[in-house]
Design a protein around this motif. Structure first.
Motif, PDB file in Angstrom:
ATOM      1  N   SER A  17      75.561  21.467 -16.233  1.00  0.00           N
ATOM      2  CA  SER A  17      74.993  21.991 -17.412  1.00  0.00           C
ATOM      3  C   SER A  17      74.182  21.383 -18.466  1.00  0.00           C
ATOM      4  N   GLY A  18      74.062  19.824 -18.215  1.00  0.00           N
ATOM      5  CA  GLY A  18      73.408  18.725 -18.862  1.00  0.00           C
ATOM      6  C   GLY A  18      72.062  18.773 -18.518  1.00  0.00           C
ATOM      7  N   VAL A  19      71.737  19.280 -17.625  1.00  0.00           N
ATOM      8  CA  VAL A  19      70.312  19.154 -16.991  1.00  0.00           C
ATOM      9  C   VAL A  19      69.416  20.159 -17.644  1.00  0.00           C
ATOM     10  N   CYS A  20      68.251  19.701 -18.091  1.00  0.00           N
ATOM     11  CA  CYS A  20      67.486  20.854 -19.007  1.00  0.00           C
ATOM     12  C   CYS A  20      66.743  21.472 -17.790  1.00  0.00           C
ATOM     13  N   SER A  21      66.255  22.647 -18.386  1.00  0.00           N
ATOM     14  CA  SER A  21      65.807  23.701 -17.265  1.00  0.00           C
ATOM     15  C   SER A  21      64.255  23.430 -16.911  1.00  0.00           C
ATOM     16  N   VAL A  22      63.593  22.695 -17.801  1.00  0.00           N
ATOM     17  CA  VAL A  22      62.271  22.273 -17.332  1.00  0.00           C
ATOM     18  C   VAL A  22      61.975  20.873 -17.785  1.00  0.00           C
ATOM     19  N   SER A  23      61.178  20.060 -17.104  1.00  0.00           N
ATOM     20  CA  SER A  23      60.700  18.806 -17.569  1.00  0.00           C
ATOM     21  C   SER A  23      59.129  19.089 -18.193  1.00  0.00           C
ATOM     22  N   LEU A  24      59.294  18.829 -19.561  1.00  0.00           N
ATOM     23  CA  LEU A  24      57.852  18.890 -20.044  1.00  0.00           C
ATOM     24  C   LEU A  24      57.003  17.682 -20.221  1.00  0.00           C
ATOM     25  N   PRO A  25      55.649  17.619 -19.972  1.00  0.00           N
ATOM     26  CA  PRO A  25      54.864  16.440 -20.104  1.00  0.00           C
ATOM     27  C   PRO A  25      55.039  15.787 -21.302  1.00  0.00           C
ATOM     28  N   GLN A  26      54.616  14.345 -21.298  1.00  0.00           N
ATOM     29  CA  GLN A  26      54.448  13.481 -22.670  1.00  0.00           C
ATOM     30  C   GLN A  26      53.095  13.498 -22.942  1.00  0.00           C
ATOM     31  N   ILE A  27      52.790  13.239 -24.262  1.00  0.00           N
ATOM     32  CA  ILE A  27      51.417  13.354 -24.733  1.00  0.00           C
ATOM     33  C   ILE A  27      50.592  12.064 -24.079  1.00  0.00           C
ATOM     34  N   THR A  28      51.283  11.219 -23.388  1.00  0.00           N
ATOM     35  CA  THR A  28      50.357   9.957 -22.736  1.00  0.00           C
ATOM     36  C   THR A  28      50.273  10.475 -21.114  1.00  0.00           C
ATOM     37  N   ASP A  29      50.821  11.539 -20.693  1.00  0.00           N
ATOM     38  CA  ASP A  29      50.918  12.081 -19.254  1.00  0.00           C
ATOM     39  C   ASP A  29      49.398  12.622 -18.819  1.00  0.00           C
ATOM     40  N   GLY A  30      48.759  11.724 -17.864  1.00  0.00           N
ATOM     41  CA  GLY A  30      47.344  11.870 -17.533  1.00  0.00           C
ATOM     42  C   GLY A  30      47.116  13.484 -17.175  1.00  0.00           C
ATOM     43  N   LYS A  31      47.733  13.974 -16.243  1.00  0.00           N
ATOM     44  CA  LYS A  31      47.568  15.411 -15.712  1.00  0.00           C
ATOM     45  C   LYS A  31      47.528  16.290 -16.972  1.00  0.00           C
ATOM     46  N   PHE A  32      48.529  16.102 -17.842  1.00  0.00           N
ATOM     47  CA  PHE A  32      48.736  17.027 -19.127  1.00  0.00           C
ATOM     48  C   PHE A  32      47.314  16.971 -19.884  1.00  0.00           C
ATOM     49  N   ILE A  33      46.807  15.581 -20.329  1.00  0.00           N
ATOM     50  CA  ILE A  33      45.912  15.434 -21.030  1.00  0.00           C
ATOM     51  C   ILE A  33      44.737  16.177 -20.470  1.00  0.00           C
ATOM     52  N   GLU A  34      44.248  15.989 -19.051  1.00  0.00           N
ATOM     53  CA  GLU A  34      43.286  16.447 -18.153  1.00  0.00           C
ATOM     54  C   GLU A  34      43.312  18.085 -18.307  1.00  0.00           C
ATOM     55  N   GLU A  35      44.570  18.756 -18.176  1.00  0.00           N
ATOM     56  CA  GLU A  35      44.551  20.002 -18.363  1.00  0.00           C
ATOM     57  C   GLU A  35      44.258  20.499 -19.560  1.00  0.00           C
ATOM     58  N   CYS A  36      44.445  19.977 -20.623  1.00  0.00           N
ATOM     59  CA  CYS A  36      44.484  20.525 -22.047  1.00  0.00           C
ATOM     60  C   CYS A  36      42.794  20.414 -22.341  1.00  0.00           C
ATOM     61  N   ILE A  65      49.531  12.849 -31.512  1.00  0.00           N
ATOM     62  CA  ILE A  65      50.710  12.203 -32.151  1.00  0.00           C
ATOM     63  C   ILE A  65      51.136  13.380 -33.361  1.00  0.00           C
ATOM     64  N   THR A  66      50.244  13.890 -34.015  1.00  0.00           N
ATOM     65  CA  THR A  66      50.239  14.739 -35.158  1.00  0.00           C
ATOM     66  C   THR A  66      50.997  15.917 -34.558  1.00  0.00           C
ATOM     67  N   ALA A  67      50.454  16.499 -33.333  1.00  0.00           N
ATOM     68  CA  ALA A  67      50.870  17.631 -32.699  1.00  0.00           C
ATOM     69  C   ALA A  67      52.407  17.635 -32.302  1.00  0.00           C
ATOM     70  N   ARG A  68      52.812  16.466 -31.722  1.00  0.00           N
ATOM     71  CA  ARG A  68      54.053  15.862 -31.361  1.00  0.00           C
ATOM     72  C   ARG A  68      54.985  16.219 -32.630  1.00  0.00           C
ATOM     73  N   ALA A  69      54.546  15.445 -33.723  1.00  0.00           N
ATOM     74  CA  ALA A  69      55.431  15.206 -34.642  1.00  0.00           C
ATOM     75  C   ALA A  69      55.779  16.654 -35.330  1.00  0.00           C
ATOM     76  N   TRP A  70      54.784  17.585 -35.417  1.00  0.00           N
ATOM     77  CA  TRP A  70      55.126  18.918 -35.814  1.00  0.00           C
ATOM     78  C   TRP A  70      56.022  19.769 -34.780  1.00  0.00           C
ATOM     79  N   ALA A  71      55.605  19.769 -33.642  1.00  0.00           N
ATOM     80  CA  ALA A  71      56.363  20.403 -32.608  1.00  0.00           C
ATOM     81  C   ALA A  71      57.956  20.178 -32.436  1.00  0.00           C
ATOM     82  N   LYS A  72      58.001  19.036 -32.923  1.00  0.00           N
ATOM     83  CA  LYS A  72      59.617  18.528 -32.715  1.00  0.00           C
ATOM     84  C   LYS A  72      60.368  19.480 -33.689  1.00  0.00           C
ATOM     85  N   ARG A  73      59.757  20.053 -34.812  1.00  0.00           N
ATOM     86  CA  ARG A  73      60.521  20.864 -35.933  1.00  0.00           C
ATOM     87  C   ARG A  73      61.079  22.324 -34.870  1.00  0.00           C
TER      88      ARG A  73
END
Length: 276
Positions: A17-36, A65-73
């Motif tokens: 039950s402690g395992v998250c359903s998905v693992s989301l990429p961080q803002i430094t993830d190269g593949k995530f950046i390239e896809e965006c 960094i700004t996007a991450r800070a706001w998304a945390k809400r």
């Protein structure tokens, strides 16, 4: 024997039950950046009518960094600090924003989110520069002078507030843009074929080495929840802290309980386990 087996099963269920359903990429993830970046440029290069001044879009770590800070809400509302550019980026004079939210978290992908924004083009008429429905996300994506983008995806275990699935685990995806688009009275781009390019035209997009260069930032917004300066933001992360507690406390306890249960079963009922 039955009680020992149930003890082992109970411990496994807590651990799982402690395992998250998905693992989301961080803002430094190269593949995530390239896809965006690629999904935005795909839409920008294929506007109709074609654009004469569409800039190639590249990643900006400060916007991310700004996007991450706001998304945390975990709040499906636009950043209330966008009106004061100094509080959302150290360099740019204006910043735009697009939001996407969905549930369950496994439903999220950068391609899907950007496509939802781009699909709004059916509601936009270039000649009259008017919308027949919601189209502001699309016009921001294809705003010619918006040449930097930074995005972040945030897991929200207790749901994304101000959505129809606020009580379910979800994801919010935030992209910030510079320079900000959707200036009242202006069209997102000028019609033509790269005639207004001040660099090299590639795939109907104007590239410039200096403009496309990457910068690093030792900066975070003063309202970032990580700084603890915004009580509301900190409250918005209560669910995340609860998730961390499960990972750091509950899961180790459950793991220990599993080993104890397994040892007890093995000791008192040696024939339960089979080996080849």
């Amino acid at each position: 024997m039955g009680s020992m087996v149930w003890m082992s099963l109970w411990a496994w269920m807590i651990l799982d039950s402690g395992v998250c359903s998905v693992s989301l990429p961080q803002i430094t993830d190269g593949k995530f950046i390239e896809e965006c970046v690629s999904e935005h440029n795909r839409a920008r290069s294929s506007v109709s009518p074609a654009a004469s001044n569409m800039l190639y879009m590249t990643w900006d770590a400060g916007l991310a960094i700004t996007a991450r800070a706001w998304a945390k809400r975990c709040l499906f509302e636009h950043n209330t600090y966008l009106g004061d550019a100094r509080r959302v980026h150290p360099n740019f004079s204006s910043v735009g924003e697009n939001l996407w939210a969905g549930s369950p978290p496994s439903f999220f992908s950068v391609k899907l989110a950007v496509k939802k924004w781009v699909d709004e083009k059916q509601h936009y008429d270039y000649n009259s520069n008017r919308c027949t429905g919601v189209c502001g996300h699309y016009t921001q994506v294809v705003w010619a002078s918006s040449y930097k983008v930074g995005c972040a995806a945030q897991l929200c275990p207790s749901g994304v507030k101000s959505t129809s699935f606020a009580s379910q685990e979800g994801v919010i995806f935030v992209c910030n843009y510079a320079l900000g688009g959707n200036v009242v009275g202006r069209k997102p781009y000028q019609y033509g074929t790269c005639s207004g390019c001040d660099g090299t035209c590639e795939g109907n997009l104007c590239r410039n080495p200096e403009r496309d260069s990457q910068k690093s930032y030792s900066w975070t917004p003063d309202w970032d929840p990580a700084k603890g300066n915004d009580g509301n933001a900190a409250d918005g992360n209560a669910a995340d802290r609860s998730s961390y507690v499960r990972v750091l406390v509950v899961r180790p306890i459950a793991l220990i309980a599993t080993f104890i249960a397994a040892y007890a079963v093995r000791h008192f009922y040696p024939d339960v386990f089979c080996y080849e």
